[in-house]
Design a protein around this motif. Structure first.
Motif, short mmCIF file in Angstrom:
data_model
loop_
_atom_site.label_atom_id
_atom_site.label_comp_id
_atom_site.label_asym_id
_atom_site.label_seq_id
_atom_site.Cartn_x
_atom_site.Cartn_y
_atom_site.Cartn_z
N ASP A 219 -15.07 3.16 21.77
CA ASP A 219 -15.71 3.59 23.02
C ASP A 219 -14.97 4.77 23.65
N ALA A 220 -13.82 5.12 23.11
CA ALA A 220 -13.05 6.27 23.59
C ALA A 220 -12.13 6.73 22.47
N ILE A 221 -12.07 8.04 22.26
CA ILE A 221 -11.19 8.62 21.24
C ILE A 221 -10.35 9.72 21.87
N VAL A 222 -9.07 9.71 21.57
CA VAL A 222 -8.15 10.78 21.97
C VAL A 222 -7.71 11.50 20.71
N LEU A 223 -7.97 12.80 20.66
CA LEU A 223 -7.59 13.62 19.51
C LEU A 223 -6.76 14.79 20.01
N ASP A 224 -5.45 14.68 19.85
CA ASP A 224 -4.51 15.70 20.33
C ASP A 224 -3.55 16.05 19.18
N PRO A 225 -4.03 16.84 18.20
CA PRO A 225 -3.24 17.07 17.00
C PRO A 225 -2.19 18.16 17.17
N PRO A 226 -1.18 18.18 16.29
CA PRO A 226 -0.26 19.32 16.24
C PRO A 226 -1.00 20.53 15.68
N SER A 227 -0.45 21.71 15.89
CA SER A 227 -1.09 22.91 15.35
C SER A 227 -1.03 22.94 13.83
N PHE A 228 0.02 22.31 13.29
CA PHE A 228 0.15 22.27 11.83
C PHE A 228 0.87 20.98 11.45
N ALA A 229 0.42 20.35 10.38
CA ALA A 229 1.07 19.13 9.89
C ALA A 229 0.90 19.06 8.38
N ARG A 230 1.86 18.38 7.73
CA ARG A 230 1.80 18.20 6.28
C ARG A 230 2.06 16.72 5.98
N PHE A 231 1.24 16.17 5.08
CA PHE A 231 1.41 14.76 4.71
C PHE A 231 0.95 14.58 3.28
N LYS A 232 1.86 14.06 2.44
CA LYS A 232 1.56 13.81 1.04
C LYS A 232 0.96 15.02 0.34
N GLY A 233 1.56 16.18 0.62
CA GLY A 233 1.12 17.40 -0.03
C GLY A 233 -0.13 18.03 0.56
N LYS A 234 -0.72 17.39 1.57
CA LYS A 234 -1.92 17.94 2.21
C LYS A 234 -1.54 18.57 3.55
N ASN A 235 -2.18 19.69 3.86
CA ASN A 235 -1.90 20.40 5.10
C ASN A 235 -3.03 20.19 6.11
N PHE A 236 -2.64 20.09 7.38
CA PHE A 236 -3.62 20.10 8.48
C PHE A 236 -3.34 21.33 9.31
N ASN A 237 -4.31 22.22 9.39
CA ASN A 237 -4.22 23.44 10.18
C ASN A 237 -5.27 23.36 11.27
N VAL A 238 -4.82 23.34 12.53
CA VAL A 238 -5.74 23.07 13.62
C VAL A 238 -6.85 24.11 13.71
N ARG A 239 -6.55 25.33 13.35
CA ARG A 239 -7.55 26.40 13.45
C ARG A 239 -8.71 26.16 12.47
N GLU A 240 -8.38 25.65 11.27
CA GLU A 240 -9.40 25.46 10.24
C GLU A 240 -9.99 24.05 10.24
N HIS A 241 -9.18 23.07 10.54
CA HIS A 241 -9.58 21.69 10.28
C HIS A 241 -9.96 20.88 11.51
N LEU A 242 -9.71 21.40 12.72
CA LEU A 242 -9.95 20.57 13.89
C LEU A 242 -11.43 20.27 14.11
N MET A 243 -12.28 21.27 14.12
CA MET A 243 -13.69 21.01 14.45
C MET A 243 -14.40 20.15 13.42
N PRO A 244 -14.14 20.30 12.11
CA PRO A 244 -14.72 19.31 11.17
C PRO A 244 -14.23 17.89 11.44
N LEU A 245 -12.96 17.76 11.86
CA LEU A 245 -12.43 16.44 12.21
C LEU A 245 -13.11 15.91 13.47
N VAL A 246 -13.39 16.77 14.43
CA VAL A 246 -14.10 16.36 15.64
C VAL A 246 -15.45 15.75 15.27
N ALA A 247 -16.16 16.42 14.36
CA ALA A 247 -17.48 15.91 13.94
C ALA A 247 -17.34 14.56 13.24
#
Length: 318
Positions: free
Chosen positions: A219-247
């Motif tokens: 009923d409520a989601i908080v999404l406050d990611p770092p600008s960049f993160a790496r986990f198990k060889g995978k990268n999260f880049n907020v500029r590229e990956h945030l809006m697909p994650l929002v969807a």
């Protein structure tokens, strides 16, 4: 540089007077707008930290520390130099305890009805992001009866406020076991008993995809990611990956649910960010609407004018 540091500190501190009853933790100095170019001063109860993001006032470090000691009588004062000699940002900055002892860096602060552990010597961040205070308090005030999801949860401050505000459950997802342990300590500090499934150690993106497969709803989601993160060889880049994650996150929301999305990435523009976030949520919930868009709280004077003081945040209802 001939500056009257005590006078400047008085003026900066008085600007924050609307916060005095709400919290023990806030920013007293936010760089040049408060008369201290390249420098910030944060208060965590009776512990304080100075951060230098530029070299404008580095030579005055001890004079500034003396003025702070005279005005606030800190139990502990830590100085962090966030810029290398070559001008690059440092994520592991040199730290110096100029008042008190290293063991004095650890304490507890109140924010609204919640309490949080802090440690000024535990990396760059003491355990509580000050610029999210107003948003945490609001999400807590809206939490009653809701099932919450806190992604990239850090020390679980949103969930503490949510549970204190009456949330049925608040699931925390973070890749760091150490950080989640600090979240558990914050639960205990506030008399909260963890519920089954409230602490998930792992990639927040993977949690969302797993929750989709399981058919979980919130009923409520908080999404406050770092600008960049790496986990198990995978990268999260907020500029590229945030809006697909929002969807993707939007598919987990029940009708009437709330979705808070934010970022400290300095190249985001608030109005464009809010439009893009709403469009991503509306791709799943066509009737979604924006309740507000905002930046940092009043203690971050001049927010958005420097890379070290920026925030874009929006709250969407579906």
């Amino acid at each position: 540089m001939n500056l009257d540091f005590p006078k400047l500190l008085d003026a900066a501190f008085n600007k924050r007077s609307p916060l005095f009853e709400t919290t023990e933790a806030f920013r007293i100095v936010n760089g040049a707008p408060d008369g201290f170019p390249g420098m910030t001063l944060d208060k965590f109860g009776d512990r304080y930290q100075i951060q230098f993001f530029g070299d404008e006032l580095l030579r005055e470090k001890h004079a500034i520390a003396d003025a702070i000691a005279q005005k606030f009588s800190p139990v502990c004062l830590v100085v962090k130099e966030r810029l290398s000699r070559s001008g690059k940002s440092l994520e592991n900055p040199p730290m110096e305890v100029v008042v008190g002892r290293p063991e004095d860096s650890i304490g507890v602060v109140r924010e609204g009805s919640a309490k949080f552990h802090i440690d000024l010597l535990d990396t760059v961040n003491p355990g509580l992001f000050l610029d999210m205070r107003a948003i945490r308090l609001e999400m807590g005030s809206r939490a009653a009866g809701r099932r919450m999801l806190n992604l990239f949860s850090y020390t679980c401050a949103f969930s503490v406020h949510g549970r204190l505000g009456g949330a049925e459950i608040s699931t925390n997802a973070d890749i760091s076991a150490k950080i989640l342990d600090k979240g558990r300590e914050n639960y205990a500090l506030n008399g909260l008993e963890p519920k089954q499934g409230e602490f998930f150690r792992g990639n927040a993106v993977e949690y969302v995809h797993w929750a989709q497969k399981k058919g979980f709803k919130f009923d409520a989601i908080v999404l406050d990611p770092p600008s960049f993160a790496r986990f198990k060889g995978k990268n999260f880049n907020v500029r590229e990956h945030l809006m697909p994650l929002v969807a993707d996150c939007a598919t987990l929301l029940n009708k009437g649910g709330l979705f808070m999305v934010s970022s400290n990435y300095s190249e985001f523009n608030l109005s464009a960010f809010s439009r893009n976030a709403l469009a991503s949520v509306a791709s799943v919930h066509p009737s979604a609407k924006t309740l507000w868009s905002k930046s940092q709280d009043i203690d971050f004077v001049g927010s958005g004018h420097t890379k070290d003081s920026c925030l874009v945040a929006t709250l969407i209802e579906v």
